[in-house]
Design a protein around this motif. Structure first.
Motif, PDB file in Angstrom:
ATOM      1  N   THR A   1      -0.364   2.051  -5.373  1.00 17.94           N
ATOM      2  CA  THR A   1      -0.381   0.779  -6.096  1.00 17.94           C
ATOM      3  C   THR A   1       0.918   0.025  -5.873  1.00 17.94           C
ATOM      4  O   THR A   1       0.924  -1.179  -5.606  1.00 17.94           O
ATOM      5  N   PHE A   2       2.025   0.742  -5.941  1.00 22.09           N
ATOM      6  CA  PHE A   2       3.334   0.117  -5.751  1.00 22.09           C
ATOM      7  C   PHE A   2       3.442  -0.483  -4.353  1.00 22.09           C
ATOM      8  O   PHE A   2       3.842  -1.638  -4.189  1.00 22.09           O
ATOM      9  N   VAL A   3       3.078   0.286  -3.330  1.00 15.96           N
ATOM     10  CA  VAL A   3       3.159  -0.205  -1.954  1.00 15.96           C
ATOM     11  C   VAL A   3       2.244  -1.417  -1.769  1.00 15.96           C
ATOM     12  O   VAL A   3       2.651  -2.425  -1.187  1.00 15.96           O
ATOM     13  N   ALA A   4       1.015  -1.331  -2.259  1.00 18.30           N
ATOM     14  CA  ALA A   4       0.079  -2.452  -2.131  1.00 18.30           C
ATOM     15  C   ALA A   4       0.641  -3.706  -2.794  1.00 18.30           C
ATOM     16  O   ALA A   4       0.513  -4.811  -2.249  1.00 18.30           O
ATOM     17  N   ASN A   5       1.275  -3.552  -3.952  1.00 23.69           N
ATOM     18  CA  ASN A   5       1.850  -4.701  -4.652  1.00 23.69           C
ATOM     19  C   ASN A   5       3.034  -5.289  -3.889  1.00 23.69           C
ATOM     20  O   ASN A   5       3.202  -6.508  -3.841  1.00 23.69           O
ATOM     21  N   LEU A   6       3.876  -4.426  -3.289  1.00 26.01           N
ATOM     22  CA  LEU A   6       5.000  -4.916  -2.479  1.00 26.01           C
ATOM     23  C   LEU A   6       4.494  -5.712  -1.282  1.00 26.01           C
ATOM     24  O   LEU A   6       5.029  -6.778  -0.955  1.00 26.01           O
TER      25      LEU A   6
ATOM     26  N   ILE B   1      15.229   1.040   0.540  1.00 34.68           N
ATOM     27  CA  ILE B   1      14.009   1.610   1.097  1.00 34.68           C
ATOM     28  C   ILE B   1      13.038   1.951  -0.021  1.00 34.68           C
ATOM     29  O   ILE B   1      13.441   2.442  -1.070  1.00 34.68           O
ATOM     30  N   ALA B   2      11.773   1.630   0.217  1.00 34.94           N
ATOM     31  CA  ALA B   2      10.713   1.977  -0.730  1.00 34.94           C
ATOM     32  C   ALA B   2       9.948   3.160  -0.172  1.00 34.94           C
ATOM     33  O   ALA B   2       9.610   3.189   1.011  1.00 34.94           O
TER      34      ALA B   2
ATOM     35  N   LYS C   1       4.879   6.021 -10.931  1.00 33.07           N
ATOM     36  CA  LYS C   1       4.017   7.178 -10.689  1.00 33.07           C
ATOM     37  C   LYS C   1       4.604   8.098  -9.635  1.00 33.07           C
ATOM     38  O   LYS C   1       4.626   9.319  -9.811  1.00 33.07           O
ATOM     39  N   LEU C   2       5.085   7.543  -8.533  1.00 34.04           N
ATOM     40  CA  LEU C   2       5.695   8.386  -7.503  1.00 34.04           C
ATOM     41  C   LEU C   2       6.998   8.998  -8.011  1.00 34.04           C
ATOM     42  O   LEU C   2       7.273  10.173  -7.772  1.00 34.04           O
TER      43      LEU C   2
ATOM     44  N   VAL D   1      -3.204   1.720   2.802  1.00 31.99           N
ATOM     45  CA  VAL D   1      -1.842   1.199   2.728  1.00 31.99           C
ATOM     46  C   VAL D   1      -1.865  -0.285   2.382  1.00 31.99           C
ATOM     47  O   VAL D   1      -1.082  -0.738   1.561  1.00 31.99           O
ATOM     48  N   PHE D   2      -2.781  -1.018   2.995  1.00 33.93           N
ATOM     49  CA  PHE D   2      -2.809  -2.467   2.827  1.00 33.93           C
ATOM     50  C   PHE D   2      -3.867  -2.871   1.813  1.00 33.93           C
ATOM     51  O   PHE D   2      -4.996  -2.406   1.871  1.00 33.93           O
ATOM     52  N   PRO D   3      -3.493  -3.756   0.882  1.00 34.49           N
ATOM     53  CA  PRO D   3      -4.460  -4.197  -0.123  1.00 34.49           C
ATOM     54  C   PRO D   3      -5.605  -4.969   0.522  1.00 34.49           C
ATOM     55  O   PRO D   3      -5.410  -5.691   1.495  1.00 34.49           O
ATOM     56  N   ALA D   4      -6.794  -4.787  -0.022  1.00 33.94           N
ATOM     57  CA  ALA D   4      -7.985  -5.462   0.489  1.00 33.94           C
ATOM     58  C   ALA D   4      -7.956  -6.944   0.131  1.00 33.94           C
ATOM     59  O   ALA D   4      -7.300  -7.358  -0.818  1.00 33.94           O
TER      60      ALA D   4
END
Length: 185
Positions: free
Chosen positions: A126-131, A120-121, A53-54, A155-158
């Motif tokens: 969604t991508f960041v939360a999954n990483l 670097i990401a 997506k990004l 930024v951080f998944p719940a």
């Protein structure tokens, strides 16, 4: 093994985008001290990792040489090879980018096992939360903007605790503070 780091802009209350993906809260222009920090952060990087997506906006935007960006940054963004992690793409529609599919952890660990410099990401939410949820990042560089938006894409998944060690906290003249963390494993 290569180091895999995240660089993401966030609000003071921990969001990387507003409820509808808004990013109008970001602080610009950046000051020379922040630019120097980012230059040092990206100097050892030889691979950019993006979610699909990004990538759809990121790669074409940099290819068009955005107004106001210095030539060196535009060149680095365009010349650095990219891997787009996607469960829907099978081949890359972009120049200088390949696609990695399948299991996220397997794809990232395979990239980390290759010889080379840092990776670097740059994230979509969604991508960041999954990483983060998968524990795949070695360093997190959160560029905290002096703005709170109240709700949005965190930024951080719940649902999980993410323990980290503070490596550095550095304020910049423009009001942004860089928080450099390492996950505690």
């Amino acid at each position: 093994m290569r180091k895999f780091k995240l660089q993401v802009q966030v609000t003071a209350d921990g969001y990387m985008a507003g409820p509808n993906g808004e990013m109008d809260w970001m602080t610009f222009p950046w000051t020379d001290d922040l630019n120097a920090y980012l230059d040092a952060l990206t100097k050892p990087v030889d691979l950019i990792v993006l979610g699909r997506k990004l990538a759809e906006g990121f790669i074409p935007t940099w290819a068009a040489a955005p107004e106001g960006e210095d030539e060196a940054t535009v060149a680095w963004m365009n010349e650095t090879p990219k891997v787009v992690v996607s469960s829907t793409l099978t081949e890359s529609p972009w120049e200088n980018a390949t696609v990695a599919g399948g299991d996220l952890a397997e794809a990232i660990n395979e990239l980390k096992a290759r010889p080379g410099g840092d990776m670097i990401a740059y994230g979509g939410g969604t991508f960041v939360a999954n990483l983060i949820a998968a524990g795949l990042l070695d360093d997190l560089h959160l560029l905290v903007n002096p703005t709170a938006i109240g709700s949005g894409m965190p930024v951080f998944p719940a649902g999980a605790h993410h323990r980290m060690e503070l490596v550095e906290a550095r304020p910049f003249e423009c009001g942004i503070v860089a928080l450099h963390y390492r996950p505690k494993r």
